[in-house]
Write an enzyme that holds these catalytic residues in place. Structure first.
Site, mmCIF file in Angstrom:
data_model
loop_
_atom_site.group_PDB
_atom_site.id
_atom_site.type_symbol
_atom_site.label_atom_id
_atom_site.label_comp_id
_atom_site.label_asym_id
_atom_site.label_seq_id
_atom_site.Cartn_x
_atom_site.Cartn_y
_atom_site.Cartn_z
ATOM 1 N N CYS A 104 -67.306 36.324 68.814
ATOM 2 C CA CYS A 104 -66.623 37.244 69.359
ATOM 3 C C CYS A 104 -67.714 38.420 70.160
ATOM 4 C CB CYS A 104 -65.223 37.742 69.690
ATOM 5 S SG CYS A 104 -64.321 35.829 69.796
ATOM 6 N N HIS A 128 -63.618 44.648 70.961
ATOM 7 C CA HIS A 128 -63.119 42.806 71.365
ATOM 8 C C HIS A 128 -61.562 42.522 72.027
ATOM 9 C CE1 HIS A 128 -63.418 38.386 72.107
ATOM 10 N NE2 HIS A 128 -62.863 38.492 70.796
ATOM 11 N N ASN A 187 -59.010 36.236 75.999
ATOM 12 C CA ASN A 187 -60.084 36.140 75.464
ATOM 13 C C ASN A 187 -61.385 35.444 75.899
ATOM 14 O OD1 ASN A 187 -61.911 35.760 73.183
ATOM 15 N ND2 ASN A 187 -60.654 35.599 71.639
HETATM 16 O O1 UT7 Z 1 -61.960 35.934 69.117
HETATM 17 C C1 UT7 Z 1 -61.452 34.968 68.068
HETATM 18 C C2 UT7 Z 1 -60.199 35.995 66.913
HETATM 19 N N1 UT7 Z 1 -59.211 35.148 67.146
HETATM 20 C C3 UT7 Z 1 -58.188 36.791 67.119
HETATM 21 O O2 UT7 Z 1 -58.182 37.390 66.708
HETATM 22 C C4 UT7 Z 1 -56.723 35.692 67.156
HETATM 23 C C5 UT7 Z 1 -55.867 36.402 66.592
HETATM 24 N N2 UT7 Z 1 -54.317 35.760 66.519
HETATM 25 C C6 UT7 Z 1 -53.796 36.548 67.261
HETATM 26 O O3 UT7 Z 1 -54.279 36.739 68.104
HETATM 27 C C7 UT7 Z 1 -52.438 35.724 66.838
HETATM 28 O O4 UT7 Z 1 -51.948 34.978 65.368
HETATM 29 C C8 UT7 Z 1 -51.533 34.792 67.107
HETATM 30 C C9 UT7 Z 1 -51.431 34.809 69.218
HETATM 31 C C10 UT7 Z 1 -53.353 33.669 67.736
HETATM 32 C C11 UT7 Z 1 -50.742 33.533 67.353
HETATM 33 O O5 UT7 Z 1 -49.946 34.789 67.318
HETATM 34 P P1 UT7 Z 1 -48.465 34.387 65.867
HETATM 35 O O6 UT7 Z 1 -47.909 35.507 66.131
HETATM 36 O O7 UT7 Z 1 -49.536 34.721 64.898
HETATM 37 O O8 UT7 Z 1 -47.490 33.349 66.081
HETATM 38 P P2 UT7 Z 1 -47.604 31.449 64.905
HETATM 39 O O9 UT7 Z 1 -49.396 30.905 65.221
HETATM 40 O O10 UT7 Z 1 -47.467 32.433 63.491
HETATM 41 O O11 UT7 Z 1 -47.035 30.646 65.795
HETATM 42 C C12 UT7 Z 1 -45.754 31.035 65.650
HETATM 43 C C13 UT7 Z 1 -44.543 30.502 66.394
HETATM 44 C C14 UT7 Z 1 -45.164 28.968 65.547
HETATM 45 O O12 UT7 Z 1 -43.713 28.402 66.642
HETATM 46 P P3 UT7 Z 1 -42.682 28.515 64.962
HETATM 47 O O13 UT7 Z 1 -43.323 27.553 63.490
HETATM 48 O O14 UT7 Z 1 -42.629 29.941 64.835
HETATM 49 O O15 UT7 Z 1 -40.990 27.873 65.049
HETATM 50 C C15 UT7 Z 1 -46.020 27.924 67.197
HETATM 51 O O16 UT7 Z 1 -45.279 26.972 66.622
HETATM 52 O O17 UT7 Z 1 -45.201 30.366 67.808
HETATM 53 C C16 UT7 Z 1 -45.516 29.255 68.619
HETATM 54 N N3 UT7 Z 1 -46.477 29.237 69.084
HETATM 55 C C17 UT7 Z 1 -46.311 28.628 69.878
HETATM 56 N N4 UT7 Z 1 -45.392 28.843 71.087
HETATM 57 C C18 UT7 Z 1 -45.326 28.986 73.047
HETATM 58 C C19 UT7 Z 1 -47.941 28.467 69.336
HETATM 59 N N5 UT7 Z 1 -48.645 29.070 70.252
HETATM 60 C C20 UT7 Z 1 -47.487 29.096 70.755
HETATM 61 C C21 UT7 Z 1 -47.878 29.083 72.473
HETATM 62 N N6 UT7 Z 1 -46.071 28.798 72.523
HETATM 63 N N7 UT7 Z 1 -48.641 29.398 73.513
#
Ligand code: UT7
Length: 336
Positions: free
Chosen positions: A113, A263, A293
């Site tokens: 990125c 970004h 992204n």
């Molecule tokens: O460009 C490179 C750099 N990348 C980034 O900067 C990305 C940085 N990170 C993020 O943007 C966020 O961490 C994410 C958007 C990737 C994820 O958001 P989050 O609020 O950190 O969610 P999480 O990974 O902690 O997941 C929360 C819940 C989980 O369920 P439980 O365990 O709480 O029941 C996941 O299983 O959301 C669930 N989950 C989804 N649900 C529906 C994860 N992905 C999905 C999905 N759809 N696509």
């Protein structure tokens, strides 16, 4: 004394556009989850045999025409991508052949990125030192072919889109501060966090025998792994830190800057960076809603769209910041 400036900008995204709703069934996700957590509404994914260098070619042609240059005026290509056409040679070579520019050097760089900002620093240095006159700097990605597009991969698959952005950095005599030129950049990496966001295979780091094996495929090591929360936390901190330092070092305040090109990994990351730095929301040009992204393509793609939208004009002061796998991060400042 030479300076570099952006003489042309272009971008291209594949025609096929998928909304969050289009992914709901196959990925077991929801529009609500994706929009709330990331701000993404849709993304573009290629169809058929389209490769990364094909997207780069279209973006480069637009950049050339916007610069009013012929392709023969380009004397170096820098290609930033994490999703190359093939493992080797680099996509820069494929793009060079497609442009019909035999003989000129073609670099591939691997800073994910942050690739565009790393490439900008190289192009600027080549130009300032008198080595090249017009450098084509491209960021292009075909993520869709590298994602686990099953419910198991949904945490990553919903985030990424395909696209390309290209800029031409050209040489000029150093002039007034108010004229278009690249002012500064600030680049960093911390490999201690390399495995928080990475693709393990194929690779020589996977054991004694092969770079890729059926067992690795079985384990899905050829798909990206991301520790989302860790990446999020570091992204906010590092983007704000680097951009703040760049502005300070150049005696520029947030008020002086006309537009910020960040970004686009998550709208919440950019909102937080803006909040920490006191940047009014209308000064940040976000595109994640439409593209997801697009890693190395993001900043030049945003630049092209900002120009098209009438938000970016010649002479404006622009602040840039990015964070990604590596970890790599950085910022930049320019008069567009
Ligand atoms: O460009 C490179 C750099 N990348 C980034 O900067 C990305 C940085 N990170 C993020 O943007 C966020 O961490 C994410 C958007 C990737 C994820 O958001 P989050 O609020 O950190 O969610 P999480 O990974 O902690 O997941 C929360 C819940 C989980 O369920 P439980 O365990 O709480 O029941 C996941 O299983 O959301 C669930 N989950 C989804 N649900 C529906 C994860 N992905 C999905 C999905 N759809 N696509």
């Amino acid at each position: 004394m030479w300076q570099s400036y952006i003489s042309g900008v272009g971008a291209y995204v594949p025609e096929r556009s998928l909304t969050n709703f289009d992914l709901e069934e196959s990925l077991d996700t929801s529009d609500e989850w994706i929009q709330q957590r990331t701000g993404i509404v849709k993304r573009h994914w290629v169809e058929g045999g389209v490769a990364t260098s094909d997207l780069a070619l279209k973006a480069s042609e637009e950049a050339l025409s916007s610069a009013g240059l012929k392709k023969e005026d380009i004397d170096c290509i820098i290609f930033a991508t994490l999703s190359p056409d093939h493992d080797f040679p680099g996509s820069g070579c494929f793009l060079q052949a497609k442009l019909g520019l035999e003989g000129i050097p073609a670099f591939d760089i691997r800073q994910q990125c942050t690739g565009y900002l790393y490439g900008l620093s190289m192009a600027d240095s080549f130009i300032k030192s008198g080595v090249y006159k017009n450098v084509l700097l491209v960021g292009a990605e075909v993520h869709s072919k590298g994602l686990d597009r099953t419910p198991e991969g949904r945490n990553v698959a919903v985030l990424f889109g395909d696209g390309a952005g290209a800029t031409i950095l050209s040489r000029k005599e150093a002039g007034a501060d108010t004229e278009s030129h690249i002012i500064a950049y600030d680049l960093h990496a911390d490999g201690q966090h390399a495995k928080e966001l990475w693709v393990a295979a194929p690779g020589t780091g996977n054991g004694p025998d092969h770079r890729l094996s059926p067992a690795m495929l079985e384990e899905k090591l050829h798909y990206p792994f991301m520790n989302g929360r860790q990446v999020f936390m570091h992204a906010v901190k590092r983007m704000a830190e680097s951009l703040t330092n760049t502005l300070k070092k150049n005696n520029v305040t947030v008020d002086d800057v006309d537009l910020f090109l960040f970004h686009q990994a998550n709208l919440r990351i950019n909102d937080k960076v803006g909040e920490m730095m006191g940047i009014p929301a209308e000064k940040v040009f976000n595109t994640i809603q439409d593209y997801g992204n697009t890693t190395a393509a993001t900043i030049p793609l945003g630049m092209r769209d900002a120009v098209k939208a009438g938000k970016l004009e010649k002479g404006m002061l622009v602040g840039m910041a990015a964070f990604g796998s590596g970890f790599t991060w950085g910022s930049g400042l320019m008069r567009y």
